[in-house]
Write an enzyme that holds these catalytic residues in place. Structure first.
Site, mmCIF file in Angstrom:
data_model
loop_
_atom_site.group_PDB
_atom_site.id
_atom_site.type_symbol
_atom_site.label_atom_id
_atom_site.label_comp_id
_atom_site.label_asym_id
_atom_site.label_seq_id
_atom_site.Cartn_x
_atom_site.Cartn_y
_atom_site.Cartn_z
ATOM 1 N N ASP A 64 0.873 -1.166 0.000
ATOM 2 C CA ASP A 64 0.000 0.000 0.000
ATOM 3 C C ASP A 64 0.919 1.227 0.000
ATOM 4 O O ASP A 64 1.574 1.522 1.001
ATOM 5 C CB ASP A 64 -0.873 -0.057 1.265
ATOM 6 C CG ASP A 64 -1.625 1.242 1.522
ATOM 7 O OD1 ASP A 64 -1.407 2.235 0.797
ATOM 8 O OD2 ASP A 64 -2.428 1.261 2.478
ATOM 9 N N GLN A 72 0.837 6.438 1.189
ATOM 10 C CA GLN A 72 1.576 7.497 1.894
ATOM 11 C C GLN A 72 3.014 7.647 1.437
ATOM 12 O O GLN A 72 3.727 8.502 1.950
ATOM 13 C CB GLN A 72 1.553 7.220 3.410
ATOM 14 C CG GLN A 72 0.199 7.346 4.048
ATOM 15 C CD GLN A 72 -0.395 8.749 3.943
ATOM 16 O OE1 GLN A 72 0.309 9.731 3.741
ATOM 17 N NE2 GLN A 72 -1.704 8.842 4.059
ATOM 18 N N LYS A 74 -3.174 11.913 -3.334
ATOM 19 C CA LYS A 74 -2.116 12.083 -2.325
ATOM 20 C C LYS A 74 -0.773 12.391 -2.975
ATOM 21 O O LYS A 74 0.245 12.475 -2.314
ATOM 22 C CB LYS A 74 -2.011 10.823 -1.468
ATOM 23 C CG LYS A 74 -3.245 10.608 -0.575
ATOM 24 C CD LYS A 74 -3.039 9.465 0.368
ATOM 25 C CE LYS A 74 -4.319 8.918 0.943
ATOM 26 N NZ LYS A 74 -4.839 9.699 2.064
ATOM 27 N N CYS A 90 -8.421 6.326 10.395
ATOM 28 C CA CYS A 90 -8.798 5.088 9.671
ATOM 29 C C CYS A 90 -7.875 3.921 9.981
ATOM 30 O O CYS A 90 -7.912 2.905 9.292
ATOM 31 C CB CYS A 90 -8.833 5.292 8.155
ATOM 32 S SG CYS A 90 -10.028 6.488 7.623
HETATM 33 C C1 LIG Z 1 -1.849 4.165 4.312
HETATM 34 C C2 LIG Z 1 -3.119 4.432 3.564
HETATM 35 N N1 LIG Z 1 -3.666 3.453 2.841
HETATM 36 C C3 LIG Z 1 -4.798 3.634 2.139
HETATM 37 C C4 LIG Z 1 -5.453 4.833 2.156
HETATM 38 C C5 LIG Z 1 -6.716 4.982 1.380
HETATM 39 O O1 LIG Z 1 -6.573 5.902 0.362
HETATM 40 P P1 LIG Z 1 -7.859 6.384 -0.487
HETATM 41 O O2 LIG Z 1 -8.835 6.900 0.522
HETATM 42 O O3 LIG Z 1 -7.326 7.448 -1.379
HETATM 43 O O4 LIG Z 1 -8.373 5.199 -1.210
HETATM 44 C C6 LIG Z 1 -4.946 5.876 2.912
HETATM 45 C C7 LIG Z 1 -5.660 7.169 3.005
HETATM 46 O O5 LIG Z 1 -5.452 7.947 3.894
HETATM 47 C C8 LIG Z 1 -3.740 5.680 3.632
HETATM 48 O O6 LIG Z 1 -3.204 6.647 4.366
#
Ligand SMILES: Cc1ncc(COP(=O)(O)O)c(C=O)c1O
Length: 398
Positions: free
Chosen positions: A189, A192, A215, A353
């Site tokens: 993932d 960030q 992001k 989250c």
């Molecule tokens: C580490 C990480 N993974 C996944 C996501 C999800 O990203 P999105 O909401 O753009 O799908 C985020 C969003 O803050 C995140 O910080």
């Protein structure tokens, strides 16, 4: 650095919530509005100039992304609407058909909902074991911790490159090596990390990589799923519709297009993808290494200043990156964010989250400052000064 490229920063906000989303430079906004003003059209369907131009721009972004992460081919770059979408395609389009009861998938308690909830849901459905690699005393995830969790049943390791809370950078190169040696699929993932540090999917032995356009200074509603071609070919689409099929009939026969189109059903976010291409150009024009070095020094400055403020608990004082996670003494995190908002300072408060992290850090709710290259020492001085005057927090709330 380059603050002048962001009109929104001239409105007087002190924007310190870059892990949530980033601001868009003029060039990205222009690329999006040019598409709407000059050549709005659908892609892959029109035999007229505007559509041909849209096709070209849309596919050029794919090549830019390929180069940016060093994928082997453009077919390995799938447009999604964000990291969440990309990871759900991996989990429900691929892993659902790949994993068996008794298999093991390694994640950790600092993962965002996007890289934990889909796994939790699928493990309940299939009966594979979700293994949580322990975080160390600084709440970081080490290669050693992952290594200790690997068993002959480990099929997948799925982790954030950089988390959105502790903000530690995981050693994906060595974890990738571990995966290769043990025949484990490696899912990363990169939500960030993509805008802050270099990723080389081949060098790091990554099988699937997901990230979001918003992001990395690009438009919302855009994202990328990278996968090695032979794996993407095995994904069963989780969406069926226009553009992705070659034919179908009332007898029930159907066939699908080749990659990447077979995983891009319907009309995608064309303007967004074109804007994402401009975002890649923008990052390249500054240079990721320059961005990274500047952000690290700014973060160091922030950390030093914050450590001197009384009554502040910093959860990640040893992390090098862009994020400082903290609480102010007796104050609820959201009250701190509301107080700072009165001063035009934008930070994030809550659980971010990452709803399992409290099991480890023992606090449900924290404040987060997250930096980007367009932040300045003055931005930091402003928030530090506000936090020094923490006795005013109550005044603004009553
Ligand atoms: C580490 C990480 N993974 C996944 C996501 C999800 O990203 P999105 O909401 O753009 O799908 C985020 C969003 O803050 C995140 O910080």
């Amino acid at each position: 650095m380059n603050t002048e490229d962001f009109d929104i920063l001239k409105t007087g906000i002190d924007y310190l919530d870059n892990a949530a989303t980033t601001m868009k430079p003029k060039s990205v906004i222009k690329a999006v509005t040019d598409y709407y003003k000059e050549y709005t059209s659908n892609i892959h369907r029109g035999d007229y100039n505007n559509s041909i131009r849209a096709d070209k721009e849309y596919e050029t972004t794919r090549e830019k992304i390929r180069e940016f992460i060093n994928a082997q081919s453009k077919e390995e770059i799938i447009y999604t609407n964000g990291t969440t979408n990309g990871l759900n395609i991996v989990v429900f389009g691929f892993m659902q058909h790949y994993l068996k009861p008794g298999d093991e998938v390694i994640i950790d308690q600092a993962e965002h909902a996007s890289n934990s909830l889909p796994w939790i849901v699928l493990s309940k459905k299939i009966g594979f074991k979700l293994v949580f690699a322990p975080l160390d005393k600084d709440y970081k995830l080490t290669v050693e911790s992952i290594k200790n969790c690997i068993t002959p049943n480990t099929k997948v390791i799925s982790i954030a490159h950089i988390t959105n809370t502790i903000g530690d950078t995981r050693d994906i190169n060595n974890i990738g090596k571990l995966c290769k040696e043990n025949n484990i699929l490696f899912v990363v993932d990169a939500a960030q990390s993509i805008a802050h540090t270099k990723i080389d999917v081949q060098e790091d032995n990554i099988n699937f990589l997901a990230f979001s356009g918003h992001k990395m200074y690009g438009p919302t509603g855009t994202g990328i799923l990278y996968g090695k071609k032979f794996l993407l070919e095995k994904i069963q689409p989780i969406e069926y519709g226009g553009d992705m099929n070659t034919e179908f009939s009332s007898t029930g026969d159907y066939s699908l297009k080749e990659l990447p189109t077979r995983l891009e059903a319907g009309t995608r976010n064309i303007a967004g993808v074109i804007g994402l291409g401009a975002a890649i150009d923008y990052i390249n024009s500054i240079g990721l290494e320059k961005i990274h070095n500047y952000e690290i020094s700014l973060h160091q400055y922030l950390l030093e200043q914050m450590k001197q403020i009384p009554n502040i608990k910093i959860y990640n004082p040893s992390t090098q990156g862009t994020i400082v996670l903290f609480n102010v003494d007796k104050y609820f995190s959201q009250d701190v964010a509301i107080y700072l908002n009165q001063l035009n300072i934008c930070i994030r408060a809550g659980n971010h989250c990452a709803k399992m992290l409290h099991e480890v850090i023992q606090d449900n709710s924290t404040c987060r400052i997250s930096l980007s290259f367009y932040n300045t020492k003055e931005d930091i001085d402003k928030v530090v000064e506000a936090l020094r005057n923490q006795d005013k927090i109550l005044d603004t709330l009553v």
